[in-house]
Write a protein that holds these residues in place. Structure first.
Motif, PDB file in Angstrom:
ATOM      1  N   UNK A 284       6.074  44.579  18.302  1.00  0.00           N
ATOM      2  CA  UNK A 284       5.556  43.595  19.266  1.00  0.00           C
ATOM      3  C   UNK A 284       5.004  42.348  18.589  1.00  0.00           C
ATOM      4  N   UNK A 285       4.576  42.492  17.324  1.00  0.00           N
ATOM      5  CA  UNK A 285       4.048  41.326  16.612  1.00  0.00           C
ATOM      6  C   UNK A 285       5.112  40.253  16.447  1.00  0.00           C
ATOM      7  N   UNK A 286       6.387  40.640  16.575  1.00  0.00           N
ATOM      8  CA  UNK A 286       7.455  39.661  16.411  1.00  0.00           C
ATOM      9  C   UNK A 286       7.821  38.980  17.711  1.00  0.00           C
ATOM     10  N   UNK A 287       7.111  39.338  18.810  1.00  0.00           N
ATOM     11  CA  UNK A 287       7.599  38.876  20.112  1.00  0.00           C
ATOM     12  C   UNK A 287       7.661  37.357  20.201  1.00  0.00           C
ATOM     13  N   UNK A 291      11.026  35.128  20.717  1.00  0.00           N
ATOM     14  CA  UNK A 291      11.224  34.172  21.810  1.00  0.00           C
ATOM     15  C   UNK A 291      11.607  32.816  21.237  1.00  0.00           C
ATOM     16  N   UNK A 292      10.977  32.432  20.120  1.00  0.00           N
ATOM     17  CA  UNK A 292      11.305  31.153  19.497  1.00  0.00           C
ATOM     18  C   UNK A 292      12.755  31.142  19.027  1.00  0.00           C
ATOM     19  N   UNK A 293      13.219  32.266  18.503  1.00  0.00           N
ATOM     20  CA  UNK A 293      14.592  32.314  17.984  1.00  0.00           C
ATOM     21  C   UNK A 293      15.601  32.411  19.121  1.00  0.00           C
ATOM     22  N   UNK A 301      14.279  40.027  24.420  1.00  0.00           N
ATOM     23  CA  UNK A 301      13.865  41.382  24.822  1.00  0.00           C
ATOM     24  C   UNK A 301      14.745  42.417  24.133  1.00  0.00           C
ATOM     25  N   UNK A 302      16.042  42.172  24.181  1.00  0.00           N
ATOM     26  CA  UNK A 302      16.974  43.093  23.525  1.00  0.00           C
ATOM     27  C   UNK A 302      16.677  43.112  22.025  1.00  0.00           C
ATOM     28  N   UNK A 303      16.363  41.920  21.492  1.00  0.00           N
ATOM     29  CA  UNK A 303      16.057  41.841  20.066  1.00  0.00           C
ATOM     30  C   UNK A 303      14.816  42.662  19.730  1.00  0.00           C
ATOM     31  N   UNK A 371       8.623  48.261  27.933  1.00  0.00           N
ATOM     32  CA  UNK A 371       7.588  47.536  28.662  1.00  0.00           C
ATOM     33  C   UNK A 371       7.167  46.284  27.899  1.00  0.00           C
ATOM     34  N   UNK A 372       6.971  46.444  26.592  1.00  0.00           N
ATOM     35  CA  UNK A 372       6.577  45.271  25.811  1.00  0.00           C
ATOM     36  C   UNK A 372       7.693  44.241  25.813  1.00  0.00           C
ATOM     37  N   UNK A 373       8.931  44.720  25.699  1.00  0.00           N
ATOM     38  CA  UNK A 373      10.064  43.794  25.655  1.00  0.00           C
ATOM     39  C   UNK A 373      10.145  42.982  26.939  1.00  0.00           C
ATOM     40  N   UNK A 374       9.897  43.636  28.078  1.00  0.00           N
ATOM     41  CA  UNK A 374      10.043  42.916  29.345  1.00  0.00           C
ATOM     42  C   UNK A 374       8.876  41.975  29.630  1.00  0.00           C
ATOM     43  N   UNK A 375       7.816  42.135  28.865  1.00  0.00           N
ATOM     44  CA  UNK A 375       6.674  41.237  29.081  1.00  0.00           C
ATOM     45  C   UNK A 375       6.820  39.930  28.316  1.00  0.00           C
ATOM     46  N   UNK A 376       7.660  39.942  27.276  1.00  0.00           N
ATOM     47  CA  UNK A 376       7.736  38.711  26.471  1.00  0.00           C
ATOM     48  C   UNK A 376       8.689  37.731  27.132  1.00  0.00           C
ATOM     49  N   UNK A 377       8.468  36.437  26.852  1.00  0.00           N
ATOM     50  CA  UNK A 377       9.284  35.409  27.480  1.00  0.00           C
ATOM     51  C   UNK A 377       9.074  35.449  28.983  1.00  0.00           C
TER      52      UNK A 377
END
Ligand SMILES: Nc1ncnc2c1ncn2[C@@H]1O[C@H](COP(=O)(O)OP(=O)(O)OP(=O)(O)O)[C@@H](O)[C@H]1O
Ligand SMILES: [Mg+2]
Lengths: 468, 299
Positions: A284-287, A291-293, A301-303, A371-377
């Motif tokens: 999650x620290x890479x979220x 998003x920037x990439x 999210x997939x990433x 869950x974490x993936x869907x929260x980013x972006x």
């Protein structure tokens, strides 16, 4: 000396035999109980008021003079605070009485009185006399007062004797307005406030089972409340796309790399130390970085699922590869297999069953990143629903979705576990009873269709065969 | 060993047997092992598993290797198979130095080592496909070998459906299908029960009689060594060195009746002497004071 009587088997000896598997029936019973026990606990805590119920859930509320926090119907107050709240409102009503007695009535004005009257909407909503859309219609509010004054005190909630007095007292002062309601016809003199009522309940975060079932039924199986929102199934599909997308990518890249690492020390030494380090970096620290990439939408999210799964996958699968029976490789060498053949005709088929199991477990890992993936972006999928409803404290709508995620993960896993036996017949395994049950219940529909419809109705010979 | 005096000298050969050995030594040398040595680097320092091993194996010879546990038998056969590199010396197969594993030396391991994901037929076809046979040729060939070991009915079974003896027969068929110059076997029947082992020994002798096959096998079983082998290489441990090369004076063709022939017993006796020389003289003292209760008079 008579020797000690041999002890008969105690009733527990069957259930608690060390190191011995239980009979299939006992196992099934226990499997069912492992689900019933938490459900029973949850029900007990929800429906037995003496067990816990630390809160009062308001069914009728009031606004306090000079206090900015406003409680409305459905809000939870602690059992300690509720009496204070109630006493506050009672004191205000008392002040109104005292002023009347002294001959100098309080005159808060028509607007204040209108607000006071509107609080009966909670009673109307609870009893189904009013729909949420009508709650702002003052004409209907007035009719509610008429209804209560006319002797209909409702059932849930039922007006308390104290509130019945309030209703009667107020009605005398607004009775004259009649059918053509207008707030301008309201008196300036203070009306009485309905005293808060409530029932004991658990905290908001623990809705009762039936509330969860009802909310789940509406959210999953009826049309969504807001037609602009995606349906729950669309959300589930979207979530699955992210989990499976990230997982498949990780497997696609990770498995070949891991097999190389497990087979050749060269690849193991050049890749594994770094991967071993990297897996301790929390995904999650890479979220924000992701998003920037990858910008918004699904790619980051997939990433994230990929980052969360890939490194574990490589290490686990590399270990599995290393554990292949060395003598099989040696046997193939003495049969003339070259490097390529050893890799593709011995190592790969040799590790497949274990690899399959590893991937099953890692798919479970991938779900935990969802869950974490869907929260980013841009928030999306099932998580977005959980997030929004959780913010509004609609936990009865949150739980069904949490369970839905669990069910999807659990059922895919059970079906994969059952499929394994058919994919790897050569291992001589048999499916475990539980996954067999899950799989057979999933395939029960098609099988019934085949047996009852295809075989019977459409097969001209069926009837003759049955007669025999 | 009360029989000792009555047994003949194991070195005395009947004229027929002597003629066989003379003829055998005339045959070309298949395997030439020259002062082979192997030292492992283990955590506790170097371990010399083999030291200065030299012997020759002739065409169509059946050679047994026997020795106490840990004397380096497996190490030796693995070097012959090319799975291990020697520290000293060299191995010549038909005059060519062995440098790595290859299909010219068939190997049968104690732990079956069939590919569990392949059927019996596919297992036997594996080596044939590796050595460049077409699928159809490989299949035809494999069928013949499966028939030879009597498993035609099971050609489409998976290894987990076979008994230990059947598995080992498939392993032998698989190794033979490549028509190796020599068949190496490391305790091939060690994991089998006595009955199955006896029938497997008969099988092996039968196959060996029918095809041009040179065999080198390791065993723990003295009867097996004497029953099967022309010559027996006896190794001693720490480090593994050749104790003696015994020429088995038992006539061929062999049969189970010969287990009680004087030559058979004499050879077995000699092996016993070489491998467990001290067992009779040394009294075993257990460091246990008393395990039974007083009064429980077992002596
Ligand atoms: N890879 C290895 N590394 C270190 N030492 C080894 C290795 N392989 C074998 N050895 C040692 O070499 C010696 C001979 O081993 P080997 O397996 O050849 O004996 P063996 O005669 O086949 O024994 P057994 O009859 O029990 O099968 C033993 O002392 C063993 O510990
Ligand atoms: Mg060994």
């Amino acid at each position: 000396m008579p020797s000690a009587k041999p002890k008969g088997p105690s009733p527990f000896s069957h259930w608690f035999a060390i190191g011995k598997p239980l009979s299939p029936r006992s196992r099934t019973v226990l499997t069912i109980f492992s689900f019933i026990i938490p459900l029973a606990l949850w029900s007990a805590v929800s429906y037995l008021p003496f067990l816990w119920h630390p809160d009062i859930k308001l069914t009728i509320s009031a606004e306090r003079e000079g206090i900015t926090t406003i409680y409305t119907r459905g809000d939870h107050l602690s059992r300690e605070f509720f009496p204070q709240f109630e006493a506050g409102v009672q004191a205000e009503n008392q002040a109104v009485f005292e002023a009347r007695e002294s001959g100098e009535e309080l005159t808060p004005g028509r607007r204040k009185n209108l607000k006071t009257l509107r609080h009966i909407s909670a009673w109307g909503l609870g009893n189904g006399y009013l729909t949420p859309n009508e709650a702002k219609d003052d004409k209907l509010i007035y009719q509610l007062w008429a209804r209560a004054a006319g002797g209909d005190f409702g059932t849930s909630p039922k007006l308390s004797p104290e509130n019945i007095k309030v209703v009667k007292d107020n009605w005398i002062r607004i009775q004259h307005i009649g059918d053509k309601f207008s707030s301008r016809a309201l008196p300036n003199e203070a009306l009485l406030k309905l005293v808060p009522q409530g029932k004991r309940s658990n905290p908001v975060y623990l809705p009762a089972p039936h509330e969860v079932v009802i909310a789940g039924y509406y959210d999953l199986f009826t049309e969504q409340r807001d037609p602009d929102d995606p349906s729950m199934w669309q959300r589930a599909l979207h979530s699955m796309k992210i989990v499976f997308g990230g997982f498949l990518l990780a497997a696609l890249v990770g498995v070949p790399l891991a097999v190389l690492c497990g087979t050749y020390d060269f690849f193991s030494r050049i890749f594994e130390p770094f991967i071993d380090f990297f897996r301790y970096l929390p995904a999650p620290a890479f979220s924000t970085l992701l998003v920037a990439i990858f910008l918004a939408h699904d790619a980051p999210k997939i990433a994230l699922v990929f980052v969360g799964t890939f490194f574990q996958l490589v290490l686990v699968v590399a270990n599995t590869t290393r554990e292949i029976d060395r003598s099989l490789i040696e046997a193939s060498q003495t049969l003339g297999a070259d490097q390529r053949n050893i890799l593709f005709r011995v190592v790969v088929p040799g590790i497949l069953p274990q690899l399959y199991n590893d991937l099953r477990i890692l798919l479970g890992w991938a779900w935990t990143w969802l869950v974490i993936a869907e929260l980013i972006g841009v928030k999306s999928g099932l998580t977005e629903f959980i997030e929004t409803q959780g913010r509004w404290r609609n936990f009865d709508r949150v739980f069904p979705v949490i369970f839905l995620i669990g069910f999807i993960g659990f059922f895919t896993d059970q079906i994969l576990s059952w499929l394994r036996v058919f994919l790897f017949k050569w291992t001589g395994e048999t499916p475990n009873a539980f996954s067999r049950l899950v799989a057979s219940s999933v395939s029960a529909g098609p099988r019934w269709f085949q047996r009852e419809v295809l075989d019977q109705r459409l097969d001209p010979l069926a009837e003759r065969r049955n007669r025999k | 060993m009360s029989q000792d005096s009555t047994l003949p000298d194991y070195k005395r050969q009947s004229p027929e047997v002597a003629r066989r050995f003379a003829e055998l030594k005339e045959r070309p040398v298949k395997l030439d092992v020259r002062s082979l040595g192997k030292t492992f680097d283990s955590a506790k320092g170097p371990v010399t598993a083999l030291n200065d091993i030299s012997f020759q194996c002739h065409r169509r010879e059946m050679m047994g290797v026997i020795g106490a546990s840990g004397c380096g038998k497996s190490t030796l056969i693995r070097i012959l198979a090319g799975l291990e590199t020697p520290s000293q010396g060299e191995v010549l197969l038909e005059g060519n130095a062995v440098t790595g594993p290859g299909p010219d030396r068939g190997m049968v391991f104690q732990s079956y080592t069939l590919f569990p994901w392949l059927t019996v037929k596919k297992n036997v076809m594996f080596g044939l496909e590796m050595t460049g046979n077409s699928m159809t040729a490989a299949e035809r060939e494999a069928r013949q070998w499966i028939e030879l070991v009597g498993l035609s009915k099971f050609e489409n079974s998976y290894p987990h459906e076979l008994s230990g003896g059947m598995k080992q027969r498939v392993a032998i068929a698989r190794a033979l299908a490549n028509r190796p110059k020599i068949l190496l076997m490391d305790e091939p029947f060690g994991a089998l029960d006595a009955q199955t082992r006896a029938s497997m020994q008969a099988y092996l002798l039968e196959i060996w009689r029918h095809i041009d096959l040179t065999v080198l096998f390791i065993t723990h079983d003295l009867d097996e060594a004497v029953y099967l082998a022309d010559r027996i290489l006896v190794l001693k441990p720490n480090p593994g060195e050749v104790l003696e090369m015994i020429e088995v004076p038992v006539a061929r063709p062999r049969s189970a009746d010969q287990f009680h022939d004087p030559e058979f017993l004499a050879t077995k006796d000699r092996l016993e002497e070489l491998i467990h020389p001290k067992v009779q003289t040394e009294k075993i003292e257990l460091p246990i004071v008393r395990m039974t209760e007083v009064g429980d008079d077992v002596e």
